[in-house]
Scaffold this motif. Structure first.
Motif, PDB file in Angstrom:
ATOM      1  N   GLU A 124       0.738  -0.804   0.088  1.00  0.00           N
ATOM      2  CA  GLU A 124       0.083  -0.211  -0.088  1.00  0.00           C
ATOM      3  C   GLU A 124       1.072   1.389   0.121  1.00  0.00           C
ATOM      4  O   GLU A 124       2.008   1.219   0.405  1.00  0.00           O
ATOM      5  N   TYR A 125       0.448   1.939  -1.069  1.00  0.00           N
ATOM      6  CA  TYR A 125       0.843   3.930  -0.512  1.00  0.00           C
ATOM      7  C   TYR A 125       1.264   3.699   0.928  1.00  0.00           C
ATOM      8  O   TYR A 125       0.318   3.945   1.813  1.00  0.00           O
ATOM      9  N   TRP A 126       2.150   4.780   1.194  1.00  0.00           N
ATOM     10  CA  TRP A 126       2.731   5.682   2.646  1.00  0.00           C
ATOM     11  C   TRP A 126       3.367   6.628   2.511  1.00  0.00           C
ATOM     12  O   TRP A 126       3.627   6.667   1.773  1.00  0.00           O
ATOM     13  N   SER A 127       2.974   7.783   3.376  1.00  0.00           N
ATOM     14  CA  SER A 127       3.946   8.828   3.221  1.00  0.00           C
ATOM     15  C   SER A 127       3.961   9.366   4.807  1.00  0.00           C
ATOM     16  O   SER A 127       3.193   8.694   6.004  1.00  0.00           O
ATOM     17  N   ILE A 128       5.015   9.725   5.170  1.00  0.00           N
ATOM     18  CA  ILE A 128       5.363  10.133   7.246  1.00  0.00           C
ATOM     19  C   ILE A 128       5.954  11.488   6.787  1.00  0.00           C
ATOM     20  O   ILE A 128       6.426  12.251   5.680  1.00  0.00           O
ATOM     21  N   TRP A 129       4.972  12.383   7.595  1.00  0.00           N
ATOM     22  CA  TRP A 129       5.131  13.436   8.014  1.00  0.00           C
ATOM     23  C   TRP A 129       6.383  13.707   9.859  1.00  0.00           C
ATOM     24  O   TRP A 129       6.337  13.086  10.042  1.00  0.00           O
ATOM     25  N   LYS A 130       7.719  14.259   9.811  1.00  0.00           N
ATOM     26  CA  LYS A 130       8.215  14.415  10.993  1.00  0.00           C
ATOM     27  C   LYS A 130       8.275  16.257  11.139  1.00  0.00           C
ATOM     28  O   LYS A 130       7.847  17.065  10.208  1.00  0.00           O
ATOM     29  N   ASN A 131       7.996  15.743  12.616  1.00  0.00           N
ATOM     30  CA  ASN A 131       7.867  17.526  13.172  1.00  0.00           C
ATOM     31  C   ASN A 131       9.529  16.895  14.481  1.00  0.00           C
ATOM     32  O   ASN A 131       9.895  16.497  14.663  1.00  0.00           O
ATOM     33  N   ILE A 136       4.790  11.085  11.986  1.00  0.00           N
ATOM     34  CA  ILE A 136       3.339  10.231  11.609  1.00  0.00           C
ATOM     35  C   ILE A 136       3.676   9.980  10.449  1.00  0.00           C
ATOM     36  O   ILE A 136       3.930   9.732   9.595  1.00  0.00           O
ATOM     37  N   SER A 137       2.597   8.614  10.730  1.00  0.00           N
ATOM     38  CA  SER A 137       3.061   7.855   9.183  1.00  0.00           C
ATOM     39  C   SER A 137       1.453   7.366   8.741  1.00  0.00           C
ATOM     40  O   SER A 137       0.771   6.846   9.723  1.00  0.00           O
ATOM     41  N   VAL A 138       1.137   7.741   7.666  1.00  0.00           N
ATOM     42  CA  VAL A 138      -0.272   7.274   7.551  1.00  0.00           C
ATOM     43  C   VAL A 138      -0.130   6.042   6.480  1.00  0.00           C
ATOM     44  O   VAL A 138       0.899   6.363   4.636  1.00  0.00           O
ATOM     45  N   SER A 139      -0.869   5.063   6.381  1.00  0.00           N
ATOM     46  CA  SER A 139      -0.792   3.661   4.986  1.00  0.00           C
ATOM     47  C   SER A 139      -2.598   4.271   4.443  1.00  0.00           C
ATOM     48  O   SER A 139      -3.306   4.267   5.276  1.00  0.00           O
ATOM     49  N   TYR A 140      -2.392   3.892   3.290  1.00  0.00           N
ATOM     50  CA  TYR A 140      -3.046   4.114   2.864  1.00  0.00           C
ATOM     51  C   TYR A 140      -3.805   2.908   2.265  1.00  0.00           C
ATOM     52  O   TYR A 140      -3.651   1.523   2.280  1.00  0.00           O
ATOM     53  N   LYS A 141      -4.893   2.496   1.437  1.00  0.00           N
ATOM     54  CA  LYS A 141      -5.715   1.016   1.449  1.00  0.00           C
ATOM     55  C   LYS A 141      -4.950   0.269   0.179  1.00  0.00           C
ATOM     56  O   LYS A 141      -5.938  -0.552  -0.130  1.00  0.00           O
ATOM     57  N   ASP A 147      -3.248   8.314  -6.541  1.00  0.00           N
ATOM     58  CA  ASP A 147      -4.803   8.602  -5.871  1.00  0.00           C
ATOM     59  C   ASP A 147      -4.909   9.084  -5.045  1.00  0.00           C
ATOM     60  O   ASP A 147      -4.663   8.604  -3.741  1.00  0.00           O
ATOM     61  N   MET A 148      -5.392  10.698  -5.007  1.00  0.00           N
ATOM     62  CA  MET A 148      -5.738  11.402  -4.196  1.00  0.00           C
ATOM     63  C   MET A 148      -6.639  11.427  -2.885  1.00  0.00           C
ATOM     64  O   MET A 148      -6.637  11.756  -2.407  1.00  0.00           O
ATOM     65  N   ASN A 149      -7.988   9.873  -3.897  1.00  0.00           N
ATOM     66  CA  ASN A 149      -8.954   9.635  -3.061  1.00  0.00           C
ATOM     67  C   ASN A 149      -8.472   8.243  -2.188  1.00  0.00           C
ATOM     68  O   ASN A 149      -9.858   7.757  -1.838  1.00  0.00           O
ATOM     69  N   ASN A 150      -7.575   8.040  -2.062  1.00  0.00           N
ATOM     70  CA  ASN A 150      -6.875   6.697  -1.331  1.00  0.00           C
ATOM     71  C   ASN A 150      -7.670   6.895  -0.182  1.00  0.00           C
ATOM     72  O   ASN A 150      -7.044   7.856   0.956  1.00  0.00           O
ATOM     73  N   LYS A 151      -8.169   6.034   0.535  1.00  0.00           N
ATOM     74  CA  LYS A 151      -8.567   6.674   2.437  1.00  0.00           C
ATOM     75  C   LYS A 151      -7.399   5.900   2.608  1.00  0.00           C
ATOM     76  O   LYS A 151      -7.101   4.795   2.610  1.00  0.00           O
ATOM     77  N   ILE A 152      -7.982   6.154   4.121  1.00  0.00           N
ATOM     78  CA  ILE A 152      -6.573   6.109   4.984  1.00  0.00           C
ATOM     79  C   ILE A 152      -6.571   4.227   5.775  1.00  0.00           C
ATOM     80  O   ILE A 152      -8.353   4.126   6.132  1.00  0.00           O
ATOM     81  N   LYS A 153      -5.980   3.283   5.933  1.00  0.00           N
ATOM     82  CA  LYS A 153      -6.051   2.539   6.063  1.00  0.00           C
ATOM     83  C   LYS A 153      -5.614   2.319   8.052  1.00  0.00           C
ATOM     84  O   LYS A 153      -5.885   1.729   8.576  1.00  0.00           O
ATOM     85  N   SER A 154      -4.137   2.785   7.897  1.00  0.00           N
ATOM     86  CA  SER A 154      -3.935   3.150   9.347  1.00  0.00           C
ATOM     87  C   SER A 154      -3.051   4.414   9.490  1.00  0.00           C
ATOM     88  O   SER A 154      -2.130   4.437   8.691  1.00  0.00           O
TER      89      SER A 154
END
Length: 160
Positions: A124-131, A136-141, A147-154
């Motif tokens: 699955e596609y994922w993204s990470i943001w750091k502060n 924060i890592s968001v994994s998509y379905k 796909d910018m309409n991809n919903k969050i898995k975790s």
């Protein structure tokens, strides 16, 4: 007046519970804050050791898991959407007002461009943001990188 004070106390208690998730990173599992959080979950975890240097407290019915190192320090918190990896959906407050109903475009509007992206192809596609404090890592379905309409898995919260 007593009713107003009581209501304020209830709201403060509820909000402190709902805002604690990212503040659990770096705590010892025996800390009062973490033990209070576990008590509010109201169920016992399944404890699993996957790697030699850490173990997991798994709460499938609550949609939350914790990764804990061998020094008993919480190093990651995992929040799940409904049916992701066999979990119920996490009902508490997510960091940065992210909601499981958000799509990738909404998440990036809330958090800005990610620092790192990955996945696609086999996973699955994922993204990470750091502060300064956490990642924060968001994994998509979906695996689709476009796909910018991809919903969050975790959502995973990690220490720096």
């Amino acid at each position: 007046m007593k009713k107003i004070i009581f209501f304020i106390i209830i709201m403060i208690t509820f909000n402190s519970f709902s805002q604690e998730v990212e503040n659990l990173i770096g705590l010892e599992i025996n800390s009062k804050v973490f033990q209070d959080y576990l008590n509010k979950l109201g169920t016992e975890p399944t404890i699993t050791r996957v790697l030699p240097d850490n173990f997991y407290y798994i709460f499938k019915s609550k949609g939350i898991d914790f990764s804990i190192n061998n020094s008993d320090i919480i190093i990651a918190v995992f929040l799940y959407s409904e049916s992701s990896d066999g979990h119920r959906q996490f009902q508490g407050k997510k960091p940065y007002n992210i909601e499981f109903t958000d799509n990738r475009k909404m998440v990036e509007t809330k958090l800005g461009p990610p620092d790192v992206n990955g996945g696609g192809g086999a996973i699955e596609y994922w993204s990470i943001w750091k502060n300064n404090k956490i990642k924060i890592s968001v994994s998509y379905k979906s695996k689709d990188q476009e796909d910018m309409n991809n919903k969050i898995k975790s959502i995973t919260i990690l220490g720096k």
